[in-house]
Design a protein around this motif. Structure first.
Motif, short mmCIF file in Angstrom:
data_model
loop_
_atom_site.label_atom_id
_atom_site.label_comp_id
_atom_site.label_asym_id
_atom_site.label_seq_id
_atom_site.Cartn_x
_atom_site.Cartn_y
_atom_site.Cartn_z
N ILE A 355 0.88 -1.32 -0.10
CA ILE A 355 -0.04 0.06 0.01
C ILE A 355 0.77 1.35 0.05
CG2 ILE A 355 -1.69 1.33 1.30
CD1 ILE A 355 -2.86 -1.29 2.25
N ASN A 356 0.55 2.09 -0.86
CA ASN A 356 1.32 3.37 -0.96
C ASN A 356 0.91 4.52 0.15
OD1 ASN A 356 2.62 5.79 -1.63
ND2 ASN A 356 1.58 5.98 -3.90
N ALA A 357 1.53 4.32 1.17
CA ALA A 357 1.29 5.24 2.39
C ALA A 357 1.49 6.74 2.28
CB ALA A 357 2.06 4.88 3.62
N MET A 358 2.55 7.32 1.23
CA MET A 358 2.68 8.39 0.73
C MET A 358 1.48 9.07 0.23
SD MET A 358 6.20 9.78 0.48
CE MET A 358 7.13 9.00 -0.62
N LYS A 359 0.71 8.19 -0.49
CA LYS A 359 -0.61 8.82 -0.97
C LYS A 359 -1.77 8.54 -0.12
CE LYS A 359 -2.95 9.29 -5.28
NZ LYS A 359 -3.53 8.44 -6.16
N PHE A 360 -1.77 7.37 0.54
CA PHE A 360 -2.86 6.98 1.39
C PHE A 360 -3.06 8.31 2.60
CE2 PHE A 360 -5.22 2.95 2.92
CZ PHE A 360 -6.09 3.68 3.96
N VAL A 361 -2.12 8.56 3.21
CA VAL A 361 -1.88 9.46 4.29
C VAL A 361 -1.03 10.61 4.00
CG1 VAL A 361 -2.74 8.28 6.21
CG2 VAL A 361 -0.48 7.97 5.30
N SER A 362 -1.28 11.21 2.49
CA SER A 362 -0.39 12.35 2.14
C SER A 362 -0.13 13.47 3.04
CB SER A 362 -0.84 12.79 0.75
OG SER A 362 -2.28 13.16 0.96
N HIS A 363 -1.30 13.31 3.93
CA HIS A 363 -1.07 14.62 4.96
C HIS A 363 0.00 14.54 6.18
CE1 HIS A 363 -4.15 11.81 6.53
NE2 HIS A 363 -3.88 12.24 7.45
N ILE A 364 0.66 13.27 6.09
CA ILE A 364 1.56 13.05 7.18
C ILE A 364 2.96 13.32 6.65
CG2 ILE A 364 2.43 11.50 8.77
CD1 ILE A 364 -0.29 10.06 8.91
N PRO A 365 3.70 14.12 7.32
CA PRO A 365 5.29 14.24 6.75
C PRO A 365 6.06 13.10 6.88
CG PRO A 365 4.88 15.71 8.84
CD PRO A 365 3.55 15.02 8.40
N GLN A 366 6.99 12.72 6.11
CA GLN A 366 7.95 11.76 6.46
C GLN A 366 8.63 11.72 7.56
OE1 GLN A 366 9.82 11.72 2.01
NE2 GLN A 366 9.62 9.51 2.37
N LEU A 374 0.34 4.41 9.27
CA LEU A 374 -0.58 3.60 8.57
C LEU A 374 -0.54 1.85 9.15
CD1 LEU A 374 -3.03 3.30 6.37
CD2 LEU A 374 -1.32 2.97 4.61
N ALA A 375 0.51 1.50 9.23
CA ALA A 375 0.57 0.25 9.70
C ALA A 375 -0.23 -0.05 11.19
CB ALA A 375 1.98 -0.32 9.84
N ALA A 376 0.07 0.99 11.89
CA ALA A 376 -0.55 0.78 13.31
C ALA A 376 -2.12 0.95 12.96
CB ALA A 376 -0.08 2.03 14.17
N ALA A 377 -2.56 1.81 12.05
CA ALA A 377 -4.02 2.22 12.06
C ALA A 377 -4.62 0.82 11.33
CB ALA A 377 -4.25 3.32 11.06
N ILE A 378 -3.88 0.08 10.48
CA ILE A 378 -4.46 -1.09 9.81
C ILE A 378 -4.63 -2.15 10.77
CG2 ILE A 378 -3.96 -2.86 8.05
CD1 ILE A 378 -2.73 -0.71 6.36
N TYR A 379 -3.69 -2.11 11.78
CA TYR A 379 -3.87 -3.24 12.95
C TYR A 379 -5.02 -2.89 13.75
CZ TYR A 379 -3.57 -5.75 17.33
OH TYR A 379 -4.16 -6.47 18.24
N ILE A 380 -5.43 -1.43 14.07
CA ILE A 380 -6.40 -1.09 14.96
C ILE A 380 -7.89 -1.58 14.12
CG2 ILE A 380 -7.65 0.91 15.86
CD1 ILE A 380 -4.93 2.03 16.46
N ALA A 381 -7.66 -1.23 12.57
CA ALA A 381 -9.27 -1.28 12.00
C ALA A 381 -9.23 -2.90 11.64
CB ALA A 381 -8.67 -0.67 10.61
N GLY A 382 -8.28 -3.69 11.93
CA GLY A 382 -8.94 -5.05 11.59
C GLY A 382 -7.85 -6.23 12.09
N GLY A 383 -7.01 -5.72 12.94
CA GLY A 383 -6.35 -7.04 13.65
C GLY A 383 -5.27 -7.51 12.82
N ILE A 384 -5.01 -6.57 11.64
CA ILE A 384 -4.13 -7.02 10.41
C ILE A 384 -2.74 -6.65 10.62
CG2 ILE A 384 -3.67 -7.17 8.01
CD1 ILE A 384 -6.84 -6.47 8.05
#
Ligand SMILES: *Cc1c(COP(=O)(O)O)cnc(C)c1O
Length: 482
Positions: A355-366, A374-384
């Motif tokens: 997943i292209n996080a640069m675009k998915f959460v383009s508002h977060i600076p590097q 995003l990896a932390a958020a994906i875990y929260i959203a689905g246990g993934i």
């Protein structure tokens, strides 16, 4: 499985295996997932597996084993020296790759340590298509500098180039002219480039690289850890190889190389690794490091049972119906996600869906690690559980400043033959939901930052209470669902 058409016209990758051993999974409620990721310092490496529903962290050592692999593990020869088990592996290596010399090691990075200590001298330049984390760490530790010469398309997130893992021959020529062949101990080609989306190189490209190496008397080293996916892509995407079997393609590749090393946690679907070598003198030098760091020459730090499993696993890698399962599931998942608008790397590669996080959460600076957040958020959203492959996985510059990664990716690995299609659909569903709520996701900042390979054990915290807000949004939309 690609040949099987459905009457409905739907394109669904069909599993060419049945499941006979299963492991029960837990899906914790979203509030518990928030607690778990907080305790893990927002680092998916530090989650406990009991809190994970779909473990998509890696393909390393977690591919499903076949009945034949498990059966072979029961007949392993346990002697410290001269084990029959080892000779069975060595014969299989010679049979598949055509190399006479083989040294066992406990995993891929152990091979890199041995290669680096044997061949890399201070001031050396090591050109490669792209680096891998542990590879670069070992080469740099021995005084070398890595030069990445991937074709420009390799770093384009959206592309239809079939071989984004190719090295640019012009850049390589220029690199050799600039630094002088005497300062380049070898060129390293990585099959199925791990950090840039599991993208393959073509046989044609490897042939070109070998020509250049031969002209300049430079060794060609292949990191074959992700070779299985690369073989599949060469077979289906490269015109000159359509009619070749996987075994024939493998032989063509290995004939071009001076050294091949691999993580057996991936190639061969067991746990271990090894180095194939042509040159007698290099073999003799490396042998000493195996006994120093790994173990005796007939086990190299591996369990004999794993060696038996690897031997069978390597043979199974020569079967297109076995190795196409991963890439086809990955393509399926990438298409599901794209239908939901989620930015993913194209064309889909091997190893996992990226997943292209640069675009998915383009508002977060590097500097606030968009892919880590995003990896932390994906875990929260689905246990993934996925893996950050971006700035967090880089080392800082020598002046302490951040080294922004070329790409900010979350990799959702699809270990071979582990997940079912409905699980893949579930993962896509939760990520699409997250995409619709992406404005809620914010960055992370370090609390504990290790100096080397910080992504493995570093701890971070969110820059605000955005994770609580994400949990409320989940409850609003999913009610009391897990
Ligand atoms: C995983 C990997 C390694 C390191 O292997 P380990 O067995 O994890 O030590 C090296 N190179 C590549 C391309 C890999 O994917």
């Amino acid at each position: 499985m690609s040949n099987i058409k459905f009457f409905s016209g739907e394109q669904i990758p069909l599993e060419m295996h049945k499941v006979r051993i299963v492991q029960k999974l837990n899906l914790q409620p979203v509030e518990k997932r928030l607690k778990a990721i907080t305790e893990a310092g927002n680092n998916t490496f530090l989650l406990k597996n009991r809190d994970v529903f779909m473990d998509m962290l890696t393909d390393s050592g977690v591919n499903a084993m076949s009945d034949r692999q498990l059966g072979a593990m029961m007949v392993a020869d346990d002697s410290y020296a001269g084990s029959e088990t080892f000779f069975r592996l060595k014969e299989k290596i010679t049979d598949i790759f055509g190399f006479e010399h083989f040294l066992p090691a406990h995993q891929g990075r152990a091979c890199e340590n041995i290669i680096a200590q044997t061949l890399v001298k201070p001031g050396n330049i090591i050109p490669m298509n792209y680096h891998f984390t542990t590879t670069r760490a070992h080469f740099v530790l021995n005084g070398g500098t890595v030069e990445e010469l991937i074709i420009d398309e390799g770093l384009e997130v959206i592309s239809n180039h079939p071989f984004k893992g190719n090295i640019c021959a012009d850049k390589l020529r220029h690199c050799i002219d600039k630094h002088g062949a005497e300062n380049i101990p070898f060129v390293r080609m990585e099959a199925g480039t791990n950090l840039i989306g599991g993208q393959p190189f073509s046989l044609e490209n490897l042939e070109e690289v070998q020509e250049l190496c031969k002209e300049n008397k430079i060794l060609l080293v292949l990191d074959a850890s992700l070779l299985a996916d690369n073989l599949h892509f060469i077979k289906v995407r490269e015109e000159q190889c359509r009619e070749l079997s996987i075994r024939e393609i493998t032989k063509r590749i290995s004939d071009l190389c001076d050294i091949i090393y691999f993580s057996g946690r991936k190639l061969g679907c067991a746990r271990g690794g090894g180095i194939c070598i042509r040159d007698e003198k290099i073999f003799a030098q490396m042998k000493e490091f195996v006994t120093l760091y790994e173990g005796f020459l007939t086990y190299g730090g591996m369990s004999v049972r794993e060696i038996e499993a690897m031997t069978i696993g390597l043979e199974e890698t020569m079967d297109e119906e076995v190795i196409n399962q991963g890439p086809e599931f990955i393509a399926f998942m990438a298409e599901e996600l794209q239908r939901g608008g989620v930015p993913v790397i194209t064309p889909p590669g091997g190893l996992g869906c990226h997943i292209n996080a640069m675009k998915f959460v383009s508002h977060i600076p590097q500097e606030q690690y968009p892919a880590g957040a995003l990896a932390a958020a994906i875990y929260i959203a689905g246990g993934i559980r996925g893996m950050e492959r971006g700035t967090l996985s880089e080392e800082r510059n020598s002046d302490g400043s951040e080294h922004p990664a070329d790409m900010e990716l979350v990799r959702l690995a699809l270990p071979r033959r582990v997940f079912t299609l409905s699980q893949v659909k579930y993962a896509a569903d939760r990520i699409i939901w997250l995409y619709k709520n992406r404005h809620l996701i914010e960055g992370l900042t370090f609390v504990e930052e290790p100096r080397i390979l910080r992504f493995f054990t570093g701890k971070l915290k969110p820059v605000s209470n955005w994770q609580e807000k994400l949990v409320s949004a989940f409850r609003d939309d999913f009610g009391d669902s897990l």
